[in-house]
Design an enzyme around this catalytic site. Structure first.
Site, short mmCIF file in Angstrom:
data_model
loop_
_atom_site.label_atom_id
_atom_site.label_comp_id
_atom_site.label_asym_id
_atom_site.label_seq_id
_atom_site.Cartn_x
_atom_site.Cartn_y
_atom_site.Cartn_z
N THR A 146 5.28 2.90 3.50
CA THR A 146 6.70 3.25 3.69
C THR A 146 7.54 2.84 2.48
O THR A 146 8.74 3.13 2.44
CB THR A 146 7.30 2.58 4.95
OG1 THR A 146 7.22 1.15 4.80
CG2 THR A 146 6.57 3.00 6.21
N TYR A 157 5.55 -2.29 17.47
CA TYR A 157 6.25 -3.15 16.50
C TYR A 157 6.58 -4.50 17.14
O TYR A 157 6.25 -5.55 16.61
CB TYR A 157 7.52 -2.43 16.07
CG TYR A 157 8.35 -3.11 15.01
CD1 TYR A 157 7.88 -3.26 13.70
CD2 TYR A 157 9.63 -3.58 15.31
CE1 TYR A 157 8.68 -3.86 12.72
CE2 TYR A 157 10.43 -4.17 14.33
CZ TYR A 157 9.95 -4.31 13.05
OH TYR A 157 10.74 -4.90 12.08
N ASN A 212 0.83 -1.22 0.00
CA ASN A 212 0.00 0.00 0.00
C ASN A 212 0.87 1.27 0.00
O ASN A 212 0.34 2.37 0.16
CB ASN A 212 -0.96 0.01 1.20
CG ASN A 212 -0.24 0.13 2.52
OD1 ASN A 212 0.99 0.03 2.57
ND2 ASN A 212 -0.98 0.33 3.60
P1 NAD Z 1 10.25 -1.13 4.25
O1 NAD Z 1 9.53 -0.06 5.00
O2 NAD Z 1 11.22 -0.73 3.20
O3 NAD Z 1 9.22 -2.14 3.59
C1 NAD Z 1 7.97 -2.47 4.16
C2 NAD Z 1 6.94 -2.47 3.05
O4 NAD Z 1 5.67 -2.88 3.59
C3 NAD Z 1 6.73 -1.06 2.45
O5 NAD Z 1 6.77 -1.12 1.04
C4 NAD Z 1 5.34 -0.65 2.94
O6 NAD Z 1 4.68 0.23 2.08
C5 NAD Z 1 4.66 -2.00 3.07
N1 NAD Z 1 3.52 -2.02 3.99
C6 NAD Z 1 3.50 -1.64 5.29
N2 NAD Z 1 2.27 -1.80 5.81
C7 NAD Z 1 1.50 -2.31 4.81
C8 NAD Z 1 0.14 -2.71 4.73
N3 NAD Z 1 -0.69 -2.59 5.76
N4 NAD Z 1 -0.32 -3.22 3.57
C9 NAD Z 1 0.50 -3.34 2.49
N5 NAD Z 1 1.80 -2.98 2.50
C10 NAD Z 1 2.29 -2.46 3.66
O7 NAD Z 1 10.99 -2.04 5.37
P2 NAD Z 1 11.94 -3.32 5.20
O8 NAD Z 1 13.20 -3.03 5.89
O9 NAD Z 1 11.97 -3.77 3.79
O10 NAD Z 1 11.16 -4.38 6.07
C11 NAD Z 1 10.39 -5.43 5.47
C12 NAD Z 1 9.99 -6.45 6.54
O11 NAD Z 1 11.16 -7.02 7.12
C13 NAD Z 1 9.15 -5.85 7.67
O12 NAD Z 1 8.15 -6.80 8.03
C14 NAD Z 1 10.16 -5.70 8.79
O13 NAD Z 1 9.55 -5.81 10.05
C15 NAD Z 1 11.10 -6.86 8.53
N6 NAD Z 1 12.44 -6.61 9.10
C16 NAD Z 1 13.33 -5.81 8.44
C17 NAD Z 1 14.59 -5.60 9.02
C18 NAD Z 1 15.66 -4.78 8.34
O14 NAD Z 1 16.75 -4.64 8.90
N7 NAD Z 1 15.46 -4.25 7.14
C19 NAD Z 1 14.91 -6.17 10.26
C20 NAD Z 1 13.95 -6.94 10.89
C21 NAD Z 1 12.73 -7.18 10.30
#
Ligand code: NAD
Ligand code: UDP
Length: 319
Positions: free
Chosen positions: A35, A150, A32
């Site tokens: 972020t 979170y 959506n």
């Molecule tokens: P990011 O913010 O780049 O990506 C998250 C994506 O999810 C975004 O594109 C956002 O628009 C989408 N999103 C959020 N809520 C939504 C919803 N309700 N419906 C549809 N889309 C939605 O962050 P990231 O770093 O790529 O993280 C991705 C996943 O990995 C997350 O679940 C995060 O908790 C997990 N994670 C990431 C890290 C890291 O270091 N990057 C560490 C631990 C966990």
């Protein structure tokens, strides 16, 4: 396989789309854009193996075709309250993505008998009292602190995933991701890597919160994606840590970035302010990933940082 990836327009989700397409799968991305950014998927326009559905996973998910796997990555992920993308500023959306989004995506997996992979996080260990963190550690989490939106949503998501596995027999996997960095992190994300690299490239001092003695262990995105794909192909149902065990203090990390960029502006120390609950130490124990997946990170910190710096330089219009 036909694979549904939620959070596909985000940092990790977009790299996963690329990798699974390269493996010969068909991918349906869902996001959506709360972020994430369509720019992260722009290069896939016209790819007949990729389709995209703009949708909030907190609402019932309709998938037009049968899928063989569901990877749930949709969630805000930055703790930084100074960023509009910080989950502290999106508290209800974050809880809904972790709770309702996990329920809805598990429902899709159940409907089609698909395998399921949940993106969990090192944050489920909270401000850990055990070091390094093994999967057997239950964590030290404040249930009502600012990070709880979170942490507790992800803990709920893990519990719900195990409930669907145990009660409905769904073929689930849980990855606990530790700090990962690389190209396609959003400029406004607010996490330490985009903040420090942009400050260094602008010739500004790097904003170290507190005294910089807190530690993190940074994994390059290619290494993480390799581990996730191995987990997806495995039969492991219990959580697996994925991250780079090389631990560094945030102060040392700032110094490394300044050295690579050639930034002479140094460092300024800022009060942690609203960054309450900032974990003091974080380092994954990756023994299970080594044994079960034959996986360990390959990319050296400086090499990964150079790739990431080149990306930010381009995004900031500096070349
Ligand atoms: P990011 O913010 O780049 O990506 C998250 C994506 O999810 C975004 O594109 C956002 O628009 C989408 N999103 C959020 N809520 C939504 C919803 N309700 N419906 C549809 N889309 C939605 O962050 P990231 O770093 O790529 O993280 C991705 C996943 O990995 C997350 O679940 C995060 O908790 C997990 N994670 C990431 C890290 C890291 O270091 N990057 C560490 C631990 C966990
Ligand atoms: N941090 C910092 N300056 C910044 C951003 C973050 O010193 O501009 C610190 C933060 O206090 C934390 C660490 O860097 O100790 C990692 O923060 P990040 O936001 O990347 O995510 P976290 O690992 O806390 O989930």
């Amino acid at each position: 396989m036909r694979i549904l990836i939620t959070g596909a327009a985000g940092f990790l989700g977009s790299h996963l789309c690329d990798r699974l397409l390269a493996e010969g799968h068909d991918v349906i991305g869902m996001d959506n854009f709360i972020t994430g950014s369509p720019e992260n998927l722009a290069h896939l326009a016209g790819n007949e193996h990729f389709s995209f559905i703009r949708h909030d996973v907190s609402n019932f998910i309709f998938v037009p075709k049968e899928v063989d796997a569901v990877l749930h990555f949709a969630s805000p992920a930055s703790p930084n309250p100074t960023s509009p993308f910080g989950y502290v500023n999106l508290p209800i959306q974050t809880m809904k993505a972790g709770a309702l989004g996990t329920h809805n995506t598990l429902g899709v997996a159940r409907k089609f008998g698909a395998r399921y992979l949940l993106a969990s996080t090192s944050e489920i260990y909270g401000d850990p009292l055990e070091h390094p963190q093994k999967e057997t550690y239950w964590g030290h989490v404040d249930p009502i602190g600012v990070r709880s939106v979170y942490d507790e949503a992800k803990r709920f998501a893990e519990a719900l995933t195990m409930a669907y596995h145990r009660f409905h027999g769904i073929d689930t996997r849980i990855v606990r991701i530790f700090n990962t960095y690389g190209p396609r992190m959003h400029l406004e994300d607010g996490r330490v890597v985009p903040n420090f690299i942009q400050q260094a490239l602008r010739g500004e001092p790097l904003t170290v919160y507190g005294d910089g003695s807190q530690t993190r262990s940074f994994c390059y995105v290619d290494d993480l994606i390799e581990g996730i794909v191995r987990l997806l192909y495995s039969d492991e149902h219990l959580p697996v840590n994925l991250g780079n065990p090389q631990e560094t203090s945030i102060l040392e990390f700032a110094e490394v970035i300044n050295r690579i960029v050639g930034n002479k502006a140094g460092i300024i120390f800022q009060p942690k302010g609203r960054l309450e609950g900032d974990p003091q130490r974080r380092q994954p124990d990756i023994q299970r990933a080594k044994e079960i997946l034959g996986w360990e990170p390959q990319v050296e910190l400086e090499d990964g940082l150079r790739e990431t710096i080149a990306y930010f330089r381009y995004k900031m219009g500096l070349e």
